[in-house]
Design a protein around this motif. Structure first.
Motif, PDB file in Angstrom:
ATOM      1  N   ARG A   1       0.854  -1.173   0.000  1.00  0.00           N
ATOM      2  CA  ARG A   1       0.000   0.000   0.000  1.00  0.00           C
ATOM      3  C   ARG A   1       0.899   1.234   0.000  1.00  0.00           C
ATOM      4  O   ARG A   1       2.068   1.149   0.375  1.00  0.00           O
ATOM      5  N   PRO A   2       0.379   2.363  -0.445  1.00  0.00           N
ATOM      6  CA  PRO A   2       1.195   3.584  -0.396  1.00  0.00           C
ATOM      7  C   PRO A   2       1.563   3.915   1.046  1.00  0.00           C
ATOM      8  O   PRO A   2       0.758   3.750   1.953  1.00  0.00           O
ATOM      9  N   CYS A   3       2.771   4.363   1.236  1.00  0.00           N
ATOM     10  CA  CYS A   3       3.235   4.760   2.571  1.00  0.00           C
ATOM     11  C   CYS A   3       2.984   6.245   2.747  1.00  0.00           C
ATOM     12  O   CYS A   3       3.513   7.076   2.013  1.00  0.00           O
ATOM     13  N   ARG A   4       2.140   6.569   3.725  1.00  0.00           N
ATOM     14  CA  ARG A   4       1.773   7.963   4.005  1.00  0.00           C
ATOM     15  C   ARG A   4       2.160   8.299   5.436  1.00  0.00           C
ATOM     16  O   ARG A   4       1.772   7.589   6.360  1.00  0.00           O
ATOM     17  N   VAL A   5       2.906   9.386   5.582  1.00  0.00           N
ATOM     18  CA  VAL A   5       3.429   9.746   6.898  1.00  0.00           C
ATOM     19  C   VAL A   5       3.234  11.233   7.156  1.00  0.00           C
ATOM     20  O   VAL A   5       3.537  12.064   6.306  1.00  0.00           O
ATOM     21  N   VAL A   6       2.716  11.536   8.342  1.00  0.00           N
ATOM     22  CA  VAL A   6       2.678  12.904   8.856  1.00  0.00           C
ATOM     23  C   VAL A   6       3.735  12.994   9.942  1.00  0.00           C
ATOM     24  O   VAL A   6       3.710  12.202  10.893  1.00  0.00           O
ATOM     25  N   LEU A   7       4.674  13.912   9.781  1.00  0.00           N
ATOM     26  CA  LEU A   7       5.670  14.155  10.823  1.00  0.00           C
ATOM     27  C   LEU A   7       5.153  15.256  11.737  1.00  0.00           C
ATOM     28  O   LEU A   7       4.984  16.397  11.302  1.00  0.00           O
ATOM     29  N   ASP A   8       4.897  14.904  12.974  1.00  0.00           N
ATOM     30  CA  ASP A   8       4.463  15.873  13.977  1.00  0.00           C
ATOM     31  C   ASP A   8       5.711  16.523  14.557  1.00  0.00           C
ATOM     32  O   ASP A   8       6.469  15.892  15.296  1.00  0.00           O
ATOM     33  N   LEU A   9       5.937  17.773  14.197  1.00  0.00           N
ATOM     34  CA  LEU A   9       7.133  18.506  14.625  1.00  0.00           C
ATOM     35  C   LEU A   9       6.870  19.420  15.810  1.00  0.00           C
ATOM     36  O   LEU A   9       7.710  20.248  16.146  1.00  0.00           O
ATOM     37  N   SER A  10       5.727  19.274  16.448  1.00  0.00           N
ATOM     38  CA  SER A  10       5.361  20.186  17.540  1.00  0.00           C
ATOM     39  C   SER A  10       6.328  20.116  18.722  1.00  0.00           C
ATOM     40  O   SER A  10       6.439  21.079  19.476  1.00  0.00           O
ATOM     41  N   ALA A  11       7.040  19.018  18.892  1.00  0.00           N
ATOM     42  CA  ALA A  11       8.006  18.889  19.988  1.00  0.00           C
ATOM     43  C   ALA A  11       9.447  18.867  19.477  1.00  0.00           C
ATOM     44  O   ALA A  11      10.359  18.475  20.191  1.00  0.00           O
ATOM     45  N   MET A  12       9.633  19.303  18.229  1.00  0.00           N
ATOM     46  CA  MET A  12      10.968  19.367  17.641  1.00  0.00           C
ATOM     47  C   MET A  12      11.614  20.673  18.064  1.00  0.00           C
ATOM     48  O   MET A  12      11.091  21.757  17.775  1.00  0.00           O
ATOM     49  N   GLY A  13      12.732  20.577  18.766  1.00  0.00           N
ATOM     50  CA  GLY A  13      13.404  21.771  19.249  1.00  0.00           C
ATOM     51  C   GLY A  13      14.415  22.339  18.281  1.00  0.00           C
ATOM     52  O   GLY A  13      14.661  23.541  18.254  1.00  0.00           O
ATOM     53  N   PHE A  14      14.999  21.471  17.435  1.00  0.00           N
ATOM     54  CA  PHE A  14      16.079  21.919  16.555  1.00  0.00           C
ATOM     55  C   PHE A  14      16.198  20.980  15.374  1.00  0.00           C
ATOM     56  O   PHE A  14      16.063  19.757  15.519  1.00  0.00           O
ATOM     57  N   MET A  15      16.457  21.548  14.201  1.00  0.00           N
ATOM     58  CA  MET A  15      16.782  20.760  13.017  1.00  0.00           C
ATOM     59  C   MET A  15      17.861  21.515  12.255  1.00  0.00           C
ATOM     60  O   MET A  15      17.725  22.715  12.015  1.00  0.00           O
ATOM     61  N   ASP A  16      18.943  20.813  11.908  1.00  0.00           N
ATOM     62  CA  ASP A  16      19.969  21.464  11.107  1.00  0.00           C
ATOM     63  C   ASP A  16      19.788  21.113   9.635  1.00  0.00           C
ATOM     64  O   ASP A  16      18.844  20.401   9.260  1.00  0.00           O
ATOM     65  N   SER A  17      20.674  21.625   8.789  1.00  0.00           N
ATOM     66  CA  SER A  17      20.529  21.413   7.354  1.00  0.00           C
ATOM     67  C   SER A  17      20.672  19.941   6.979  1.00  0.00           C
ATOM     68  O   SER A  17      20.028  19.483   6.026  1.00  0.00           O
TER      69      SER A  17
ATOM     70  N   LEU B   1      -3.332  15.536   8.066  1.00  0.00           N
ATOM     71  CA  LEU B   1      -4.059  14.310   7.729  1.00  0.00           C
ATOM     72  C   LEU B   1      -5.128  14.578   6.682  1.00  0.00           C
ATOM     73  O   LEU B   1      -5.335  13.767   5.777  1.00  0.00           O
ATOM     74  N   ALA B   2      -5.809  15.735   6.783  1.00  0.00           N
ATOM     75  CA  ALA B   2      -6.836  16.095   5.800  1.00  0.00           C
ATOM     76  C   ALA B   2      -6.189  16.358   4.446  1.00  0.00           C
ATOM     77  O   ALA B   2      -6.763  16.021   3.409  1.00  0.00           O
ATOM     78  N   GLY B   3      -5.012  16.973   4.480  1.00  0.00           N
ATOM     79  CA  GLY B   3      -4.155  17.111   3.320  1.00  0.00           C
ATOM     80  C   GLY B   3      -4.673  17.802   2.101  1.00  0.00           C
ATOM     81  O   GLY B   3      -4.423  17.357   0.992  1.00  0.00           O
ATOM     82  N   ALA B   4      -5.379  18.890   2.265  1.00  0.00           N
ATOM     83  CA  ALA B   4      -5.779  19.643   1.082  1.00  0.00           C
ATOM     84  C   ALA B   4      -4.514  20.039   0.329  1.00  0.00           C
ATOM     85  O   ALA B   4      -3.567  20.544   0.919  1.00  0.00           O
ATOM     86  N   ASP B   5      -4.480  19.733  -0.967  1.00  0.00           N
ATOM     87  CA  ASP B   5      -3.314  20.110  -1.759  1.00  0.00           C
ATOM     88  C   ASP B   5      -3.124  21.614  -1.687  1.00  0.00           C
ATOM     89  O   ASP B   5      -4.081  22.380  -1.724  1.00  0.00           O
ATOM     90  N   ARG B   6      -1.902  22.003  -1.578  1.00  0.00           N
ATOM     91  CA  ARG B   6      -1.565  23.416  -1.520  1.00  0.00           C
ATOM     92  C   ARG B   6      -0.908  23.814  -2.832  1.00  0.00           C
ATOM     93  O   ARG B   6       0.009  23.125  -3.288  1.00  0.00           O
ATOM     94  N   PRO B   7      -1.326  24.886  -3.475  1.00  0.00           N
ATOM     95  CA  PRO B   7      -0.676  25.316  -4.717  1.00  0.00           C
ATOM     96  C   PRO B   7       0.821  25.493  -4.485  1.00  0.00           C
ATOM     97  O   PRO B   7       1.230  26.061  -3.480  1.00  0.00           O
TER      98      PRO B   7
END
Length: 134
Positions: free
Chosen positions: A54-70, A122-128
């Protein structure tokens, strides 16, 4: 649950054919493998699912992400492309602080599908202009 180098990656929900993966902590060179392992597990589960792949669909919840580098951002982008190529998708939910600024300054908000919260992702309305609508 995957954990190392200041990052925890855990599937916290499965809704509407998508896995919600919470990332807690920091994603950088030292911890990016935890993120990658979690996403690769999601791909393997989708490929070996009951009733066939089946297609793999993932939502990354970043609400508790403190830092991300390049380096972490490049891994997110790599996995988004991998999921999309396999017929699935990756959406980012609730980035804030430094992570939001990184997405803005690199222009990745125009490339990666970014949503204000998990329900919107999750609702995922396409965004232009988003990668999903290409």
């Amino acid at each position: 649950m995957e954990e190392a180098g200041g990052l925890v990656a855990q599937v916290v929900a499965q809704e509407g054919g998508a896995d919600v993966v919470a990332l807690v902590g920091e994603i950088d060179y030292d911890s990016a493998q935890v993120f990658s392992d979690c996403l690769l597990d999601r791909l393997a589960d989708a490929a070996d699912g009951e009733g066939g792949p089946r297609p793999c669909r993932v939502v990354l919840d970043l609400s508790a992400m403190g830092f991300m580098d390049s380096y972490g951002l490049s891994r997110v982008l790599t996995h988004e492309r991998l999921l999309r190529a396999s017929g699935g998708w990756l959406r980012l939910a609730a980035p804030h602080g430094q992570t939001r600024r990184l997405l803005e300054t690199t222009g990745m908000e125009d490339v990666l599908p970014v949503y204000p919260d998990v329900p919107s992702a999750l609702a995922g309305a396409d965004r232009p202009g988003s990668a999903e609508s290409l």
